[in-house]
Design an enzyme around this catalytic site. Structure first.
Site, short mmCIF file in Angstrom:
data_model
loop_
_atom_site.label_atom_id
_atom_site.label_comp_id
_atom_site.label_asym_id
_atom_site.label_seq_id
_atom_site.Cartn_x
_atom_site.Cartn_y
_atom_site.Cartn_z
N CYS A 62 31.83 37.51 43.96
CA CYS A 62 32.51 38.71 44.46
C CYS A 62 31.72 39.92 43.99
O CYS A 62 31.25 39.96 42.86
CB CYS A 62 33.93 38.77 43.91
N GLU B 10 36.68 39.12 47.80
CA GLU B 10 37.44 40.24 48.36
C GLU B 10 37.58 39.98 49.86
O GLU B 10 36.61 40.07 50.62
CB GLU B 10 36.68 41.55 48.07
N SER C 84 45.43 39.99 49.66
CA SER C 84 45.33 40.98 48.59
C SER C 84 43.95 41.62 48.59
O SER C 84 42.94 40.93 48.64
CB SER C 84 45.59 40.27 47.25
N SER D 160 45.63 45.65 44.97
CA SER D 160 45.39 45.56 43.53
C SER D 160 45.16 46.97 43.01
O SER D 160 44.07 47.51 43.16
CB SER D 160 44.15 44.70 43.26
N LEU D 161 46.19 47.56 42.43
CA LEU D 161 46.10 48.97 42.04
C LEU D 161 45.61 49.11 40.60
O LEU D 161 44.55 49.68 40.35
CB LEU D 161 47.49 49.61 42.22
N HIS D 162 46.38 48.65 39.67
CA HIS D 162 46.00 48.52 38.25
C HIS D 162 45.79 49.81 37.49
O HIS D 162 45.57 49.78 36.28
CB HIS D 162 44.77 47.63 38.08
N ASN E 24 46.13 37.94 32.26
CA ASN E 24 45.72 36.64 31.75
C ASN E 24 44.39 36.79 31.03
O ASN E 24 43.39 37.10 31.65
CB ASN E 24 45.56 35.64 32.90
N CYS F 37 45.74 34.05 37.83
CA CYS F 37 44.95 35.12 38.46
C CYS F 37 43.80 35.54 37.57
O CYS F 37 43.98 35.77 36.38
CB CYS F 37 45.81 36.36 38.68
N1 SAH Z 1 39.81 40.76 45.69
C1 SAH Z 1 41.19 40.69 45.96
C2 SAH Z 1 41.82 39.33 45.76
C3 SAH Z 1 41.45 38.54 44.50
S1 SAH Z 1 42.13 38.97 42.94
C4 SAH Z 1 41.92 41.75 45.17
O1 SAH Z 1 41.29 42.46 44.40
O2 SAH Z 1 43.12 41.91 45.36
C5 SAH Z 1 43.80 38.57 42.93
C6 SAH Z 1 44.58 39.42 41.91
O3 SAH Z 1 44.39 38.97 40.56
C7 SAH Z 1 44.15 40.88 41.93
O4 SAH Z 1 45.26 41.72 41.88
C8 SAH Z 1 43.33 40.96 40.67
O5 SAH Z 1 43.18 42.26 40.27
C9 SAH Z 1 44.14 40.11 39.74
N2 SAH Z 1 43.48 39.69 38.51
C10 SAH Z 1 42.16 39.59 38.27
N3 SAH Z 1 41.95 39.18 37.01
C11 SAH Z 1 43.16 39.00 36.45
C12 SAH Z 1 43.59 38.54 35.18
N4 SAH Z 1 42.75 38.17 34.25
N5 SAH Z 1 44.92 38.48 34.94
C13 SAH Z 1 45.81 38.81 35.91
N6 SAH Z 1 45.45 39.22 37.14
C14 SAH Z 1 44.15 39.32 37.40
#
Ligand code: SAH
Length: 345
Positions: A109, A157, A188, A211-213, A287, A330
């Site tokens: 990715c 992605e 997502s 995926s906002l964060h 995670n 995830c």
């Molecule tokens: N590229 C896409 C789909 C893959 S990630 C996206 O960004 O949405 C799927 C989800 O897992 C996303 O929200 C990502 O940010 C989240 N994610 C990535 N690493 C993670 C982790 N260590 N713990 C929890 N969620 C995580």
């Protein structure tokens, strides 16, 4: 030659018409592929031999090979080998409402999110539609039951592989194939604004998650480099557009990172940012993985964050945990099993 699992129903109808055959043959062939799950085109009994021979000249039955399964109570993690020797993973989750599969959309990715294990390897290539469809088919074969929900949240992605992903959705949604209801499919994205706008016109009622964060550009730039290309305002505007066109409620994913994005101030900012949108907010306890320094927020912090959002009258949930025992949660795909991975990378 083309992977038959990457061919949409409409394309298959066109194909039969081009052979001067009835387009209804697409219906028959889909039944053999997805219901009877044939291993060879020779198993087909209701299409004439010369037509079967023609089919064999144009198509073959799949590319991916299941090479490893890790099983836990409610979660299985699957490792697939692709025909060029690359590998991807998929995760099966058993919920009370059904059985869902988290599919990968790319090998590696390029989005570079700082907290994500799956993104530590740069994109090698997009997965084909067939390779995505087969992940589900192979998992159905393994568990001998139907998959009811699909989330496109594995490695990759999806909006960086738009054509294949949207065709994949068409294929698995078709009533004669896996018949996964569009409302049971969730895509997502990290926020590729122009694709969000394009997706507003994709005529299937699938769910969109973002995926906002982080609730502001300064912080989001630090943890998600894609934000520099598409800052929050652009992403939020695109989502408003998407909502106006589709009337579908958007889910925001927000991973809780200790001391990074989990303060009361950020909770307030988040509410302000999303106030005008009809949405769900899904708080995801981070995670932790071996190779990345971020830590999961403390439980009290997560609850406090949750309360602030609730008090603002917004829809919020804390995501149930799945699969961390086998590194299938995830962002953990391709982490702990380094020994296994060494053979593959
Ligand atoms: N590229 C896409 C789909 C893959 S990630 C996206 O960004 O949405 C799927 C989800 O897992 C996303 O929200 C990502 O940010 C989240 N994610 C990535 N690493 C993670 C982790 N260590 N713990 C929890 N969620 C995580």
């Amino acid at each position: 030659m083309e992977n038959i699992y990457g061919v949409t129903y409409e394309k298959l109808e066109e194909y039969f018409l081009s052979l001067n055959e009835k387009k209804f043959k697409a219906n028959q062939l889909y039944t053999w592929l997805y219901d009877k799950k044939i291993k060879s085109f020779d198993e087909i009994t209701d299409i004439k031999k010369p037509v079967i021979e023609k089919i064999k000249e144009s198509f073959y039955l799949g590319d991916i090979k299941l090479v490893n399964v890790e099983r836990d109570k409610l979660v299985n993690k699957y490792l697939f080998e692709l025909e060029d020797g690359e590998h991807v993973e998929s995760v099966l989750m058993r919920h009370d409402y059904g059985t869902s599969v988290c599919v990968s959309s790319q090998v590696g990715c390029n989005m570079g999110c700082k907290f994500c294990e799956s993104g530590r390897r740069k994109k090698v290539r997009n997965l084909t539609k067939g390779e995505m469809t087969e992940q589900i088919l192979k998992i159905e074969n393994d568990i001998n039951e139907k998959v009811t929900h699909v989330v496109i949240m594995g490695i990759g992605e999806p909006f960086d592989n738009y054509e294949n992903v949207t065709d994949f959705i068409k294929i698995i949604n078709h009533p004669k194939s896996l018949a996964i209801g569009s409302r049971h499919i969730t895509l997502s994205t990290c926020g590729i604004a122009p694709k969000i706008r394009e997706f507003a016109h994709f005529p299937y009622q699938v769910n969109l998650a973002l995926s906002l964060h982080a609730p502001n550009d300064e912080l989001r730039n630090k943890i998600m480099p894609i934000n520099k290309a598409y800052p929050l305002k652009e992403v939020i505007d695109a989502l408003k557009y998407y909502y106006n066109e589709t009337n579908r409620r958007i889910t925001f994913e927000y991973i809780m990172l200790d001391n990074i994005n989990d303060s009361a101030k950020e909770a307030q900012e988040l509410c302000k940012l999303l106030k005008e949108l009809n949405c769900y907010i899904n708080l995801i306890p981070y995670n932790e993985t071996n190779n990345i320094d971020f830590k999961r927020s403390k439980k009290e912090k997560i609850l406090e964050f949750y309360d602030i959002i609730k008090k603002n009258n917004m829809n919020v949930t804390i995501r149930k945990e799945f699969g961390s025992n086998i590194s299938a949660a995830c962002g953990q795909l391709r982490s702990k099993k380094e020994d296994l991975w060494k053979h593959f990378i």
